[in-house]
Design an enzyme around this catalytic site. Structure first.
Site, mmCIF file in Angstrom:
data_model
loop_
_atom_site.group_PDB
_atom_site.id
_atom_site.type_symbol
_atom_site.label_atom_id
_atom_site.label_comp_id
_atom_site.label_asym_id
_atom_site.label_seq_id
_atom_site.Cartn_x
_atom_site.Cartn_y
_atom_site.Cartn_z
ATOM 1 N N LYS A 5 -12.082 -2.915 8.497
ATOM 2 C CA LYS A 5 -12.338 -4.301 8.106
ATOM 3 C C LYS A 5 -12.079 -5.268 9.269
ATOM 4 O O LYS A 5 -12.887 -6.137 9.540
ATOM 5 C CB LYS A 5 -11.455 -4.703 6.909
ATOM 6 N N ARG A 55 -6.915 -8.189 -3.463
ATOM 7 C CA ARG A 55 -6.480 -6.796 -3.471
ATOM 8 C C ARG A 55 -6.023 -6.362 -4.856
ATOM 9 O O ARG A 55 -5.600 -5.208 -5.023
ATOM 10 C CB ARG A 55 -5.304 -6.651 -2.523
ATOM 11 N N ARG A 107 -4.272 4.194 15.100
ATOM 12 C CA ARG A 107 -3.956 2.775 15.286
ATOM 13 C C ARG A 107 -2.461 2.578 15.565
ATOM 14 O O ARG A 107 -2.077 1.662 16.292
ATOM 15 C CB ARG A 107 -4.375 1.998 14.037
ATOM 16 N N ARG A 162 2.119 -1.157 14.619
ATOM 17 C CA ARG A 162 2.518 -1.715 13.320
ATOM 18 C C ARG A 162 3.454 -0.752 12.607
ATOM 19 O O ARG A 162 3.167 0.436 12.509
ATOM 20 C CB ARG A 162 1.274 -1.947 12.451
ATOM 21 N N ARG A 165 0.404 3.298 0.745
ATOM 22 C CA ARG A 165 -0.661 2.295 0.838
ATOM 23 C C ARG A 165 -1.953 2.832 0.240
ATOM 24 O O ARG A 165 -2.696 2.095 -0.417
ATOM 25 C CB ARG A 165 -0.882 1.889 2.298
HETATM 26 P P1 ADP Z 1 -4.570 -2.670 5.891
HETATM 27 O O1 ADP Z 1 -5.929 -3.083 5.435
HETATM 28 O O2 ADP Z 1 -4.602 -1.735 7.042
HETATM 29 O O3 ADP Z 1 -3.690 -2.209 4.774
HETATM 30 P P2 ADP Z 1 -3.721 -5.459 6.201
HETATM 31 O O4 ADP Z 1 -3.418 -6.050 7.523
HETATM 32 O O5 ADP Z 1 -4.897 -5.976 5.468
HETATM 33 O O6 ADP Z 1 -3.808 -3.910 6.498
HETATM 34 O O7 ADP Z 1 -2.449 -5.625 5.229
HETATM 35 C C1 ADP Z 1 -1.160 -5.184 5.598
HETATM 36 C C2 ADP Z 1 -0.203 -5.364 4.432
HETATM 37 O O8 ADP Z 1 -0.095 -6.751 4.072
HETATM 38 C C3 ADP Z 1 -0.598 -4.663 3.122
HETATM 39 O O9 ADP Z 1 -0.220 -3.312 3.081
HETATM 40 C C4 ADP Z 1 0.161 -5.515 2.097
HETATM 41 O O10 ADP Z 1 1.521 -5.168 2.066
HETATM 42 C C5 ADP Z 1 0.069 -6.918 2.658
HETATM 43 N N1 ADP Z 1 -1.112 -7.630 2.111
HETATM 44 C C6 ADP Z 1 -2.212 -8.009 2.797
HETATM 45 N N2 ADP Z 1 -3.099 -8.616 1.994
HETATM 46 C C7 ADP Z 1 -2.550 -8.617 0.748
HETATM 47 C C8 ADP Z 1 -2.972 -9.074 -0.533
HETATM 48 N N3 ADP Z 1 -4.171 -9.656 -0.710
HETATM 49 N N4 ADP Z 1 -2.145 -8.892 -1.591
HETATM 50 C C9 ADP Z 1 -0.943 -8.328 -1.441
HETATM 51 N N5 ADP Z 1 -0.482 -7.853 -0.276
HETATM 52 C C10 ADP Z 1 -1.272 -7.993 0.825
#
Ligand code: ADP
Length: 188
Positions: free
Chosen positions: A14, A89, A128, A134, A146
Site C-alpha cells: 500500500k 481497518r 522490510r 520498524r 497482525r
Molecule cells: P501495515 O499496513 O504494514 O500493518 P501501517 O503502517 O498501516 O502498517 O500500520 C501500522 C500499525 O498502526 C497497525 O498495525 C496498527 O496497530 C496501527 N494502525 C494503523 N492504521 C490503523 C487503523 N485504521 N485502525 C487501528 N489501528 C491502526
C-alpha cells in the site's frame, strides 16, 4: 472531492503504491500508520498510548484513528481528493467514514484492494524489517498477530464495500509496475 481507499493486508504494498497514485492523480495521501508513527516519534500522549498496541501488532482504538482522519480532512479543504491508506481497518471505522462523508453529500469513490497470500505477507514484512527497522516488523509473533487481526477485523470490509459496489480487487503479487498499471486502469 474524490475519496479513494487503498486496502489490503500488512505488507501488500500500500505504501509503495500510494506514493505513485497520489502523485499521478493529485491526491493527498493519508496513512494512519505514518501519522501514528509520527506521534510515537514525537512522544506525544497519543503516541505513547499507540506504541504499546502497535508494537504488539494490535489495532489502536477506532476513536483515535477516526479523530486523526477528521482533523486531516478539516485541515485540507483545498485538495482535489484523498487517498486513504490503512484506514478504515474495521467496520466501525468504515461506518464512521461513510457518516463523515455523507454529511457533505460525499462518498467513497473506489476501494483499491491489493490481494496477497499470507505467506507473501510474511516474506515481505521480514524483508522490510531489515530496511526500515520498524519494531512491529521484527518479531514473527507480532507479524502473525497482525495477520490474524487483519483476517478477523479488517477483511470483513471486503463484503461491506462489495455490497456498496465500489470494491475493486488488484492482484498484489505482480511487479510494482504491473500493480500500478492495474490500479490506474481501475481508477480510469
Ligand atoms: P501495515 O499496513 O504494514 O500493518 P501501517 O503502517 O498501516 O502498517 O500500520 C501500522 C500499525 O498502526 C497497525 O498495525 C496498527 O496497530 C496501527 N494502525 C494503523 N492504521 C490503523 C487503523 N485504521 N485502525 C487501528 N489501528 C491502526
Amino acid at each position: 472531492m474524490k475519496y479513494y481507499i487503498l486496502f489490503g493486508p500488512p505488507g501488500a504494498g500500500k505504501g509503495t503504491q500510494a506514493k505513485f497514485i497520489a502523485e499521478k492523480y493529485n491526491l493527498l495521501h493519508i496513512s494512519t500508520g505514518d501519522l501514528l508513527r509520527k506521534e510515537m516519534a514525537a512522544g506525544t500522549p497519543l503516541g505513547l498510548q499507540a506504541k504499546q498496541l502497535i508494537d504488539g501488532g494490535n489495532l489502536v482504538p477506532d476513536e483515535v484513528v477516526v479523530g486523526m482522519i477528521k482533523n486531516t480532512f478539516a485541515l485540507n479543504k483545498d485538495v482535489s481528493g484523498f487517498l486513504l491508506d490503512g484506514f478504515p481497518r474495521t467496520i466501525a471505522q468504515a461506518q464512521k467514514l461513510d457518516e463523515m462523508l455523507a454529511e457533505n453529500g460525499e462518498k467513497v469513490d473506489k476501494v483499491l484492494s491489493l490481494a496477497i497470500k499470507d505467506e507473501t505477507i510474511f516474506e515481505r514484512i521480514a524483508k522490510r524489517a531489515q530496511i526500515e527497522g520498524r519494531k512491529d516488523d521484527a518479531d514473527p509473533k507480532t507479524i502473525q498477530n497482525r495477520i490474524d487481526t487483519y483476517h478477523e477485523k479488517t477483511e470483513p470490509l471486503i463484503e461491506y464495500y462489495k455490497e456498496k459496489g465500489n470494491y475493486c480487487e488488484i492482484p498484489g503479487e505482480q511487479t510494482i509496475e504491473e500493480v500500478f498499471s492495474d490500479i490506474c486502469r481501475t481508477i480510469g
